[in-house]
Design an enzyme around this catalytic site. Structure first.
Site, short mmCIF file in Angstrom:
data_model
loop_
_atom_site.label_atom_id
_atom_site.label_comp_id
_atom_site.label_asym_id
_atom_site.label_seq_id
_atom_site.Cartn_x
_atom_site.Cartn_y
_atom_site.Cartn_z
N ASP A 1 0.42 -1.37 0.08
CA ASP A 1 -0.24 0.04 -0.42
C ASP A 1 0.49 1.34 0.05
O ASP A 1 1.22 2.11 1.21
CB ASP A 1 -0.44 -0.09 1.18
CG ASP A 1 -1.90 -1.27 1.15
OD1 ASP A 1 -3.21 -1.38 0.45
OD2 ASP A 1 -1.50 -2.09 2.21
N LYS B 1 -9.69 1.19 -5.42
CA LYS B 1 -10.15 1.02 -4.48
C LYS B 1 -10.82 2.19 -4.09
O LYS B 1 -10.92 3.18 -4.46
CB LYS B 1 -8.80 0.11 -3.34
CG LYS B 1 -8.09 1.54 -2.80
CD LYS B 1 -6.80 0.68 -1.85
CE LYS B 1 -5.81 1.44 -1.40
NZ LYS B 1 -5.07 0.82 -0.64
N HIS B 2 -11.83 2.07 -3.56
CA HIS B 2 -12.31 0.38 -2.41
C HIS B 2 -14.08 0.85 -3.15
O HIS B 2 -14.90 0.96 -2.79
CB HIS B 2 -12.60 0.38 -1.72
CG HIS B 2 -11.45 1.06 -0.40
ND1 HIS B 2 -10.49 2.25 -0.39
CD2 HIS B 2 -11.30 0.46 -0.05
CE1 HIS B 2 -9.49 2.34 0.66
NE2 HIS B 2 -9.25 0.95 1.42
N ASP C 1 -10.84 -6.69 0.42
CA ASP C 1 -10.04 -5.97 1.49
C ASP C 1 -9.76 -6.55 2.10
O ASP C 1 -9.94 -7.58 2.23
CB ASP C 1 -10.66 -4.78 1.94
CG ASP C 1 -9.88 -3.89 2.32
OD1 ASP C 1 -8.40 -3.80 2.33
OD2 ASP C 1 -10.39 -2.54 2.55
N HIS D 1 -13.19 -1.10 8.50
CA HIS D 1 -11.78 -1.92 9.58
C HIS D 1 -12.92 -2.01 11.00
O HIS D 1 -12.21 -2.64 10.87
CB HIS D 1 -10.51 -0.47 10.22
CG HIS D 1 -9.84 -0.12 8.83
ND1 HIS D 1 -10.29 0.77 7.80
CD2 HIS D 1 -8.94 -1.10 8.37
CE1 HIS D 1 -9.34 0.90 7.51
NE2 HIS D 1 -7.90 -0.06 7.30
N ARG E 1 -6.84 10.95 1.69
CA ARG E 1 -6.52 9.46 1.14
C ARG E 1 -7.23 9.50 -0.62
O ARG E 1 -6.92 8.86 -0.92
CB ARG E 1 -6.83 8.41 1.76
CG ARG E 1 -6.42 8.15 3.14
CD ARG E 1 -6.81 6.87 3.51
NE ARG E 1 -6.03 5.84 2.76
CZ ARG E 1 -7.31 4.61 2.88
NH1 ARG E 1 -7.89 4.01 4.13
NH2 ARG E 1 -6.52 3.08 2.58
N ARG F 1 4.22 3.32 2.90
CA ARG F 1 5.05 2.08 3.56
C ARG F 1 6.41 2.26 3.38
O ARG F 1 7.18 1.68 3.92
CB ARG F 1 4.55 0.51 2.87
CG ARG F 1 2.66 0.32 3.04
CD ARG F 1 2.52 0.32 4.17
NE ARG F 1 0.19 0.31 4.19
CZ ARG F 1 0.11 0.37 5.04
NH1 ARG F 1 0.42 1.06 6.61
NH2 ARG F 1 -1.16 -0.57 5.41
#
Length: 257
Positions: free
Chosen positions: A57, A155-156, A242, A168, A125, A65
């Site tokens: 990601d 996504k998503h 996901d 989440h 994001r 990351r």
């Protein structure tokens, strides 16, 4: 971990695992993650006779990351440039670094839409809140990733933008009709579906009861995946879920089921 271990190789062998994803905890240095990825691909080539998808990601902003010298801007900041040619070039440069480290799939761009001035768990994001603008900028970003030889991942699907509920933690719910979604949330995904470069789409843990009366998250919805994404929009690329350990994916206490 941070090295390709016997435990990882045994899991790949036993379950014929086809992909690995690296998170920040798995990345200490550029040299270290490059070796990890090379060791993984060498093992898969020998044992499975097929390459692995090595995923990450790397969105920019809060979801970065692989760290570089200068913090990468968020999707919202990139979207506000309103310069598709620059955005494509920028995304290509970022993806070339990922390719040099051994990755071949970037779980980006986010094609959700959200008003940055309103409360939303997805925050900055997203590239913006206007369907045409998000479609143009996110598609430029995806093209840049593809130009570097990586597979981009939109996504998503079908769009988490504007929701306060964090998938989440629990299943998000949106009461829009398909017609309403096609006028807004689905615009970037429909344009992306028509592109001819190798690509992936990630499903959202989002329930759309007015589209799929079963009320299942899109992750598990035959209506959304097969009838709408595959058949209606003609999408032929890779479809993935996901994270199945997220609260929004919990329709059964058994993650295996």
């Amino acid at each position: 971990g941070t090295s390709f271990s016997r435990q990882t190789s045994e899991l790949i062998s036993r379950y014929k695992i086809g992909s690995l994803i690296a998170f920040s905890r798995n990345i200490k240095t550029h040299a270290q993650i490059t070796k990890f990825n090379a060791d993984a691909q060498r093992f898969a080539g020998r044992k499975l006779k097929a390459p692995l998808f090595l995923m990450i990601d790397q969105e920019g902003g809060m979801v970065t990351r692989v760290k570089v010298g200068t913090p990468l801007p968020s999707a919202l900041a990139v979207g506000r440039m309103q310069d598709p040619a620059f955005i494509e070039s920028y995304a290509k440069t970022n993806a070339e670094l990922l390719a040099a480290l051994g990755f071949n799939v970037n779980l980006s761009p986010v094609m959700d839409m959200s008003n940055p001035d309103m409360n939303s768990f997805i925050s900055n994001r997203v590239f913006g809140s206007d369907p045409a603008q998000v479609a143009e900028t996110s598609l430029a970003y995806a093209k840049g990733i593809a130009a570097a030889g990586l597979i981009p991942t939109a996504k998503h699907f079908p769009g988490l933008g504007g929701l306060v509920t964090d998938s989440h933690r629990q299943v998000a719910r949106k009461n829009s009709s398909l017609e309403e979604l096609e006028a807004r949330d689905l615009v970037p995904f429909i344009r992306y579906s028509a592109q001819n470069f190798p690509k992936a789409i990630m499903m959202a843990h989002l329930s759309l009861p007015h589209v799929d009366p079963e009320g299942l998250p899109a992750t598990y919805s035959e209506k959304l995946i097969q009838e709408i994404l595959r058949e209606k929009y003609g999408y032929t690329g890779l479809i993935m879920t996901d994270d199945l350990e997220m609260g929004g994916a919990s329709i059964s206490p058994d993650v295996g089921e």
